[in-house]
Design a protein around this motif. Structure first.
Motif, PDB file in Angstrom:
ATOM      1  N   CYS A 158      39.203  58.240  85.170  1.00 52.80           N
ATOM      2  CA  CYS A 158      40.078  59.420  85.116  1.00 52.80           C
ATOM      3  C   CYS A 158      39.545  60.521  86.034  1.00 52.80           C
ATOM      4  CB  CYS A 158      40.172  59.928  83.675  1.00 52.80           C
ATOM      5  SG  CYS A 158      41.159  61.425  83.511  1.00 52.80           S
ATOM      6  N   GLU A 159      40.342  60.841  87.046  1.00 49.78           N
ATOM      7  CA  GLU A 159      39.915  61.856  88.017  1.00 49.78           C
ATOM      8  C   GLU A 159      39.728  63.227  87.350  1.00 49.78           C
ATOM      9  OE1 GLU A 159      38.827  63.836  91.297  1.00 49.78           O
ATOM     10  OE2 GLU A 159      39.006  61.663  91.166  1.00 49.78           O
ATOM     11  N   ARG A 160      40.644  63.541  86.451  1.00 51.43           N
ATOM     12  CA  ARG A 160      40.622  64.850  85.790  1.00 51.43           C
ATOM     13  C   ARG A 160      39.351  65.018  84.946  1.00 51.43           C
ATOM     14  NH1 ARG A 160      44.996  66.298  81.476  1.00 51.43           N
ATOM     15  NH2 ARG A 160      44.416  68.445  81.023  1.00 51.43           N
ATOM     16  N   CYS A 161      39.041  64.014  84.160  1.00 52.84           N
ATOM     17  CA  CYS A 161      37.847  64.101  83.291  1.00 52.84           C
ATOM     18  C   CYS A 161      36.564  64.033  84.121  1.00 52.84           C
ATOM     19  CB  CYS A 161      37.863  62.989  82.245  1.00 52.84           C
ATOM     20  SG  CYS A 161      39.148  63.253  81.003  1.00 52.84           S
ATOM     21  N   ARG A 162      36.628  63.307  85.246  1.00 51.50           N
ATOM     22  CA  ARG A 162      35.450  63.249  86.122  1.00 51.50           C
ATOM     23  C   ARG A 162      35.204  64.638  86.724  1.00 51.50           C
ATOM     24  NH1 ARG A 162      36.781  58.864  88.684  1.00 51.50           N
ATOM     25  NH2 ARG A 162      37.500  59.730  90.648  1.00 51.50           N
ATOM     26  N   GLY A 163      36.292  65.298  87.097  1.00 56.83           N
ATOM     27  CA  GLY A 163      36.182  66.657  87.640  1.00 56.83           C
ATOM     28  C   GLY A 163      35.630  67.635  86.595  1.00 56.83           C
ATOM     29  N   TYR A 164      36.096  67.480  85.388  1.00 57.58           N
ATOM     30  CA  TYR A 164      35.597  68.346  84.298  1.00 57.58           C
ATOM     31  C   TYR A 164      34.094  68.142  84.114  1.00 57.58           C
ATOM     32  CZ  TYR A 164      34.765  69.936  79.541  1.00 57.58           C
ATOM     33  OH  TYR A 164      34.246  70.549  78.438  1.00 57.58           O
ATOM     34  N   SER A 165      33.715  66.901  84.071  1.00 55.35           N
ATOM     35  CA  SER A 165      32.306  66.573  83.865  1.00 55.35           C
ATOM     36  C   SER A 165      31.447  67.106  85.015  1.00 55.35           C
ATOM     37  CB  SER A 165      32.163  65.053  83.754  1.00 55.35           C
ATOM     38  OG  SER A 165      30.838  64.715  83.489  1.00 55.35           O
ATOM     39  N   ARG A 166      31.961  66.972  86.229  1.00 57.69           N
ATOM     40  CA  ARG A 166      31.219  67.422  87.415  1.00 57.69           C
ATOM     41  C   ARG A 166      31.070  68.953  87.392  1.00 57.69           C
ATOM     42  NH1 ARG A 166      33.990  64.588  91.009  1.00 57.69           N
ATOM     43  NH2 ARG A 166      35.445  66.279  91.455  1.00 57.69           N
ATOM     44  N   THR A 167      32.153  69.621  87.035  1.00 56.27           N
ATOM     45  CA  THR A 167      32.112  71.096  86.960  1.00 56.27           C
ATOM     46  C   THR A 167      31.079  71.559  85.950  1.00 56.27           C
ATOM     47  OG1 THR A 167      34.452  71.221  87.490  1.00 56.27           O
ATOM     48  CG2 THR A 167      33.495  73.146  86.450  1.00 56.27           C
ATOM     49  N   PHE A 168      31.126  70.928  84.783  1.00 56.08           N
ATOM     50  CA  PHE A 168      30.183  71.357  83.743  1.00 56.08           C
ATOM     51  C   PHE A 168      28.740  71.108  84.182  1.00 56.08           C
ATOM     52  CE2 PHE A 168      27.474  70.503  80.114  1.00 56.08           C
ATOM     53  CZ  PHE A 168      27.546  71.733  79.490  1.00 56.08           C
ATOM     54  N   GLU A 169      28.490  69.949  84.762  1.00 54.62           N
ATOM     55  CA  GLU A 169      27.114  69.621  85.160  1.00 54.62           C
ATOM     56  C   GLU A 169      26.601  70.583  86.235  1.00 54.62           C
ATOM     57  OE1 GLU A 169      25.057  67.644  83.776  1.00 54.62           O
ATOM     58  OE2 GLU A 169      26.454  66.693  82.394  1.00 54.62           O
ATOM     59  N   THR A 170      27.484  70.936  87.174  1.00 51.35           N
ATOM     60  CA  THR A 170      27.071  71.885  88.221  1.00 51.35           C
ATOM     61  C   THR A 170      26.747  73.247  87.611  1.00 51.35           C
ATOM     62  OG1 THR A 170      28.624  70.766  89.699  1.00 51.35           O
ATOM     63  CG2 THR A 170      27.737  72.859  90.458  1.00 51.35           C
ATOM     64  N   GLY A 171      27.635  73.695  86.718  1.00 55.52           N
ATOM     65  CA  GLY A 171      27.411  74.982  86.051  1.00 55.52           C
ATOM     66  C   GLY A 171      26.128  74.977  85.240  1.00 55.52           C
ATOM     67  N   ARG A 215      30.935  74.746  75.464  1.00 57.06           N
ATOM     68  CA  ARG A 215      30.788  74.040  76.738  1.00 57.06           C
ATOM     69  C   ARG A 215      32.128  73.940  77.447  1.00 57.06           C
ATOM     70  NH1 ARG A 215      26.509  69.487  74.543  1.00 57.06           N
ATOM     71  NH2 ARG A 215      24.656  70.359  75.534  1.00 57.06           N
ATOM     72  N   ASN A 216      33.147  73.683  76.667  1.00 58.87           N
ATOM     73  CA  ASN A 216      34.491  73.585  77.224  1.00 58.87           C
ATOM     74  C   ASN A 216      34.918  74.913  77.860  1.00 58.87           C
ATOM     75  OD1 ASN A 216      37.498  73.373  77.214  1.00 58.87           O
ATOM     76  ND2 ASN A 216      36.975  71.343  76.399  1.00 58.87           N
ATOM     77  N   ASN A 217      34.662  75.996  77.116  1.00 61.21           N
ATOM     78  CA  ASN A 217      34.986  77.336  77.631  1.00 61.21           C
ATOM     79  C   ASN A 217      34.197  77.650  78.899  1.00 61.21           C
ATOM     80  OD1 ASN A 217      36.902  78.250  75.850  1.00 61.21           O
ATOM     81  ND2 ASN A 217      35.420  79.094  74.410  1.00 61.21           N
ATOM     82  N   PHE A 218      32.938  77.300  78.858  1.00 59.46           N
ATOM     83  CA  PHE A 218      32.060  77.550  80.010  1.00 59.46           C
ATOM     84  C   PHE A 218      32.593  76.828  81.244  1.00 59.46           C
ATOM     85  CE2 PHE A 218      28.234  76.187  82.436  1.00 59.46           C
ATOM     86  CZ  PHE A 218      27.808  77.428  82.858  1.00 59.46           C
ATOM     87  N   ALA A 219      32.947  75.554  81.067  1.00 53.79           N
ATOM     88  CA  ALA A 219      33.477  74.766  82.195  1.00 53.79           C
ATOM     89  C   ALA A 219      34.790  75.365  82.704  1.00 53.79           C
ATOM     90  CB  ALA A 219      33.680  73.318  81.757  1.00 53.79           C
TER      91      ALA A 219
END
Lengths: 185, 219
Positions: free
Chosen positions: A33-46, B207-211
């Protein structure tokens, strides 16, 4: 596994707190899933950026300030600690204060007022001479230097003042009643 | 109950300057928190200084990320240590000291946020932070990076820092404890006084909010 379920379990997934089977499903979904991969990538970068944030150092005056506060904490405790000397002093101070308060308020609170009999103060004739009220108008000397004490006294007690003296209810009252003074003995 | 001795906390200047710590303090280094606490309760005043050494920086960063005001965070950490000093004899030694001290600091931080929401004011700290960002001398943080990359990274860090501050209070505390302090779910539950399910839920939402907040910034 759908995107909503992926989001619901994402936190536990990255912390390794879900079952192995669910974890594999999550991994598979993320891969596809591109969308969930993007979410995961964003969170990890942050998260990486967050952990790179500089940490605050304790300022140099932190320890002396804390030391000072704790010193006064101990100081306050020693002052507040009950001891025989301070207790006795406090008790005696309180006792004296109570006594003074009682003595000050007792007359007002109690039924008995102190009554002191005093001799009546009667205004009579001027001292020294037998008093005869003058019925004539007073005569005044021409100059002050010729005005003797006796003349002055006669003049004062002329008939206008005499009338006042005779009909004064205060004077009559005082003649008949002893003076009563109310107060602290 | 053990009588608490008057203490004199020794500053860490000697350690920072590269000098050797005094032998009295060295012997605490190998002890666990519980053992240091016991030493203090047994009358060794220097043990409290060791506890301060171990926790001052960690607590300062935790409270600072929670309340967002450096000076206020320092005051709250002072207050935390004073409370620890006063109530250490009541600490249940079957539990973790770190959880206990974090609970005290966390409660003080929550009170601070509650009071602030009742009496809102503009913090000088927020103005000062922006001033510092604009007036800080340019420097080479990492010589391998190009200046524009450096600038972007610095800017991103500030945005990330602000993103944490934007989280709701009850999410932020859980988030900071997990992401910046590395606490386990169980420790977070104990520190915040919530059950484990609530911690899981809050952390996931935080975490969701942060992202969600940082997503547009990273594009």
């Amino acid at each position: 596994m759908d995107c909503q379920k992926f989001l619901d379990h994402y936190s536990e997934f990255i912390d390794g707190r879900i079952q192995e089977e669910v974890s594999r499903e999550m991994e598979a979904h993320r891969h596809g899933c591109e969308r969930c991969r993007g979410y995961s990538r964003t969170f990890e970068t942050g998260r990486e950026l967050l952990q790179e944030l500089p940490t605050l150092d304790v300022p140099p005056d932190f320890r002396p300030r804390l030391d000072h506060r704790i010193f006064h904490l101990e100081d306050g405790k020693s002052l507040a600690r009950p001891s025989l000397g301070s207790g006795a002093t406090m008790a005696s101070v309180m006792a004296v204060a109570a006594l003074l308060a009682f003595s000050a308020w007792a007359p007002a609170v109690g039924d008995v007022e102190p009554r002191v009999e005093l001799p009546a103060v009667v205004v009579g004739a001027p001292p020294g001479a037998s008093f005869t009220p003058a019925r004539t108008n007073p005569t005044f000397p021409a100059t002050r230097s010729l005005f003797t004490t006796t003349e002055f006294q006669d003049g004062i007690w002329g008939d206008s003042h005499d009338l006042l003296r005779e009909y004064s209810p205060v004077l009559d009252h005082r003649r008949s009643q002893p003076v009563v003074r109310v107060g602290i003995e | 109950m053990n009588a608490k001795p008057a203490i004199k906390i020794q500053p860490k200047k000697a350690e920072k300057a590269g000098r050797t710590a005094r032998p009295g303090r060295l012997r605490f280094k190998d002890l666990t928190d519980s053992q240091v606490v016991q030493q203090f309760l047994d009358g060794d005043a220097r043990a409290f200084g060791e506890l301060v050494d171990r926790y001052d920086k960690r607590l300062l960063n935790f409270v600072y990320r929670t309340v967002g005001d450096r000076e206020r965070a320092q005051d709250l950490i002072q207050e935390t240590f004073v409370r620890v000093y006063r109530h250490l004899h009541r600490f249940d030694q079957t539990k973790k000291f770190s959880t206990w001290i974090y609970t005290i600091a966390g409660n003080l931080a929550k009170n601070e946020l509650r009071n602030r929401s009742r009496n809102p004011l503009v913090l000088f700290q927020t103005i000062k932070k922006n001033w510092e960002a604009d007036h800080r001398p340019l420097e080479w943080e990492d010589p391998k990076l190009r200046p524009d990359d450096l600038y972007r990274k610095r800017h991103l860090k500030e945005l990330v820092e602000n993103s944490v501050a934007q989280l709701p209070e009850h999410h932020r505390i859980v988030f900071v404890l997990r992401e910046l302090q590395g606490k386990t779910y169980e420790e977070i539950a104990e520190i915040t006084g919530c059950n484990l399910g609530t911690v899981k839920s809050r952390l996931n939402r935080a975490r969701n909010n942060f992202a969600r907040i940082i997503a547009p910034l990273l594009d």
